[in-house]
Design a protein around this motif. Structure first.
Motif, PDB file in Angstrom:
ATOM      1  N   TYR A  35       0.838  -1.191   0.000  1.00 34.35           N
ATOM      2  CA  TYR A  35       0.000   0.000   0.000  1.00 34.35           C
ATOM      3  C   TYR A  35       0.873   1.242   0.000  1.00 34.35           C
ATOM      4  CZ  TYR A  35      -3.950  -2.946   1.407  1.00 34.35           C
ATOM      5  OH  TYR A  35      -4.934  -3.897   1.455  1.00 34.35           O
ATOM      6  N   GLN A  37       0.749   5.223   1.195  1.00 35.08           N
ATOM      7  CA  GLN A  37       0.002   6.175   2.013  1.00 35.08           C
ATOM      8  C   GLN A  37       0.586   7.565   1.852  1.00 35.08           C
ATOM      9  OE1 GLN A  37       0.143   5.821   6.372  1.00 35.08           O
ATOM     10  NE2 GLN A  37      -2.034   6.318   6.442  1.00 35.08           N
ATOM     11  N   GLN A  41      -4.184  11.200   0.043  1.00 30.20           N
ATOM     12  CA  GLN A  41      -4.933  10.095  -0.568  1.00 30.20           C
ATOM     13  C   GLN A  41      -5.100   8.889   0.326  1.00 30.20           C
ATOM     14  OE1 GLN A  41      -3.609   9.024  -4.449  1.00 30.20           O
ATOM     15  NE2 GLN A  41      -4.273  10.928  -5.362  1.00 30.20           N
ATOM     16  N   GLY A  42      -4.710   8.963   1.556  1.00 28.88           N
ATOM     17  CA  GLY A  42      -4.928   7.827   2.432  1.00 28.88           C
ATOM     18  C   GLY A  42      -4.150   6.604   1.986  1.00 28.88           C
ATOM     19  N   LEU A  43      -4.680   5.440   2.303  1.00 26.36           N
ATOM     20  CA  LEU A  43      -4.030   4.178   1.970  1.00 26.36           C
ATOM     21  C   LEU A  43      -4.521   3.676   0.613  1.00 26.36           C
ATOM     22  CD1 LEU A  43      -4.172   2.418   5.411  1.00 26.36           C
ATOM     23  CD2 LEU A  43      -2.132   2.464   4.005  1.00 26.36           C
ATOM     24  N   HIS A  48      -0.990  -7.235  -4.805  1.00 26.53           N
ATOM     25  CA  HIS A  48      -1.119  -8.366  -3.878  1.00 26.53           C
ATOM     26  C   HIS A  48      -0.457  -9.591  -4.490  1.00 26.53           C
ATOM     27  CE1 HIS A  48      -4.035 -11.725  -2.381  1.00 26.53           C
ATOM     28  NE2 HIS A  48      -2.922 -11.743  -1.685  1.00 26.53           N
ATOM     29  N   LYS A  57      -4.032  -6.297  -8.768  1.00 27.16           N
ATOM     30  CA  LYS A  57      -3.341  -5.026  -8.927  1.00 27.16           C
ATOM     31  C   LYS A  57      -4.300  -3.899  -8.626  1.00 27.16           C
ATOM     32  CE  LYS A  57       0.487  -5.277 -12.193  1.00 27.16           C
ATOM     33  NZ  LYS A  57       0.961  -4.958 -13.551  1.00 27.16           N
ATOM     34  N   GLY A  58      -3.767  -2.900  -7.975  1.00 32.80           N
ATOM     35  CA  GLY A  58      -4.555  -1.708  -7.716  1.00 32.80           C
ATOM     36  C   GLY A  58      -4.020  -0.568  -8.544  1.00 32.80           C
ATOM     37  N   LEU A  88       4.550   7.115   2.452  1.00 28.75           N
ATOM     38  CA  LEU A  88       4.808   5.940   3.277  1.00 28.75           C
ATOM     39  C   LEU A  88       4.356   4.723   2.493  1.00 28.75           C
ATOM     40  CD1 LEU A  88       3.607   6.781   6.903  1.00 28.75           C
ATOM     41  CD2 LEU A  88       5.764   5.691   6.312  1.00 28.75           C
ATOM     42  N   PHE A  90       3.512   0.800   2.834  1.00 29.01           N
ATOM     43  CA  PHE A  90       3.256  -0.258   3.805  1.00 29.01           C
ATOM     44  C   PHE A  90       3.147  -1.605   3.113  1.00 29.01           C
ATOM     45  CE2 PHE A  90       2.781   1.792   7.790  1.00 29.01           C
ATOM     46  CZ  PHE A  90       2.255   3.053   7.550  1.00 29.01           C
ATOM     47  N   ALA A 104      -5.324  -9.037   8.094  1.00 30.39           N
ATOM     48  CA  ALA A 104      -4.056  -8.618   7.521  1.00 30.39           C
ATOM     49  C   ALA A 104      -3.274  -7.827   8.561  1.00 30.39           C
ATOM     50  CB  ALA A 104      -4.283  -7.768   6.276  1.00 30.39           C
ATOM     51  N   PHE A 106      -0.045  -5.303   9.316  1.00 30.35           N
ATOM     52  CA  PHE A 106       0.776  -4.311   8.637  1.00 30.35           C
ATOM     53  C   PHE A 106       2.143  -4.166   9.285  1.00 30.35           C
ATOM     54  CE2 PHE A 106      -1.844  -1.967   5.549  1.00 30.35           C
ATOM     55  CZ  PHE A 106      -3.084  -2.543   5.804  1.00 30.35           C
ATOM     56  N   GLY A 107       3.137  -3.910   8.443  1.00 28.94           N
ATOM     57  CA  GLY A 107       4.445  -3.534   8.935  1.00 28.94           C
ATOM     58  C   GLY A 107       4.462  -2.062   9.323  1.00 28.94           C
ATOM     59  N   GLN A 108       5.609  -1.588   9.756  1.00 27.37           N
ATOM     60  CA  GLN A 108       5.722  -0.201  10.222  1.00 27.37           C
ATOM     61  C   GLN A 108       5.949   0.791   9.087  1.00 27.37           C
ATOM     62  OE1 GLN A 108       8.495   0.007  13.532  1.00 27.37           O
ATOM     63  NE2 GLN A 108       6.772  -0.339  14.908  1.00 27.37           N
TER      64      GLN A 108
END
Lengths: 115, 113
Positions: A35, A37, A41-43, A48, A57-58, A88, A90, A104, A106-108
């Motif tokens: 993802y 971020q 636009q958020g996440l 995948h 695909k996104g 960022l 993710f 799911a 998430f990593g940092q």
């Protein structure tokens, strides 16, 4: 600690360059998601992988690519970087593809700054 | 594809008050709605979720409601505490064609003493 490891934590690079972000999923998780971020636009879902194969695909740019290796870690490659790619990134992992029964983790994240 | 809208973008409450965050989704085929909390410098963490065959789910001070007809779902936090301060994201899962999770734009919740 979610068990998902992302490296590096921070990355500063110049426009036009190429970088590779790395993700190690939780032990036993076969699915890896990437993802982006950004502030406005958020996440945003990028891509995948499940057990080494691309599943969905996104909004992933053609300049970006990813792969999942036999040991299940994944890399996200970003090339011809532009200022707008600063964000960022993710990685998340789950045992199986997203479903009503799958959480799911998430990593940092990796903070990418393009200058 | 799915589109998720989230409101408000920022929310400030006094400690002990309740906080409500609302989301709407566009695709009636979405069937799973998780909520994530993201603290500063960390990745999103699942705090509660709800499936499309359930109207409400509660976990201690946190509850989520789902109205399938109106295509909206809400997060309710009661007796807020300073440690609830974070960014909260709603999401909707559209299964089939890759099982994509679409996120809302987030709500910055600040709990003031």
């Amino acid at each position: 600690d979610s068990g998902v490891t992302q490296t590096p934590k921070h990355l500063i690079t110049a426009t036009g360059q190429r970088v590779t972000l790395r993700c190690s999923p939780r032990s036993g998780d076969l699915s890896v998601y990437w993802y982006q971020q950004s502030l406005d636009q958020g996440l945003q879902f990028l891509i995948h992988y499940y057990n080494g194969e691309e599943r969905a695909k996104g909004n992933i740019l053609e300049r970006f690519s990813a792969q999942q290796f036999p040991d299940l870690h994944s890399e996200l490659n970003l090339s011809s970087l532009e200022l707008g790619d600063s964000a960022l990134y993710f990685c998340a992992s789950s045992v199986s593809p997203h479903s009503v029964n799958t959480e799911a983790f998430f990593g940092q994240g990796t903070r990418l700054t393009v200058v | 594809g799915e589109n998720v809208e989230q409101h408000p973008s920022t929310l400030s409450v006094q400690e002990g008050d309740s906080a409500v965050i609302k989301c709407t989704y566009s695709d009636s085929a979405s069937n799973y709605f998780p909520w994530y909390k993201q603290e500063l410098g960390k990745g999103p963490q699942l705090i509660i979720d709800i499936r499309s065959n359930v109207g409400e789910k509660k976990d201690q001070r946190i509850a989520v409601t789902l109205n399938k007809t109106a295509k909206h779902f809400s997060l309710h936090i009661t007796e807020t505490q300073p440690e609830d301060s974070a960014v909260y994201f709603c999401a909707a899962l559209l299964t089939g064609g890759g099982n994509k999770l679409t996120f809302g734009t987030g709500t910055q919740l600040k709990v003031e003493l």
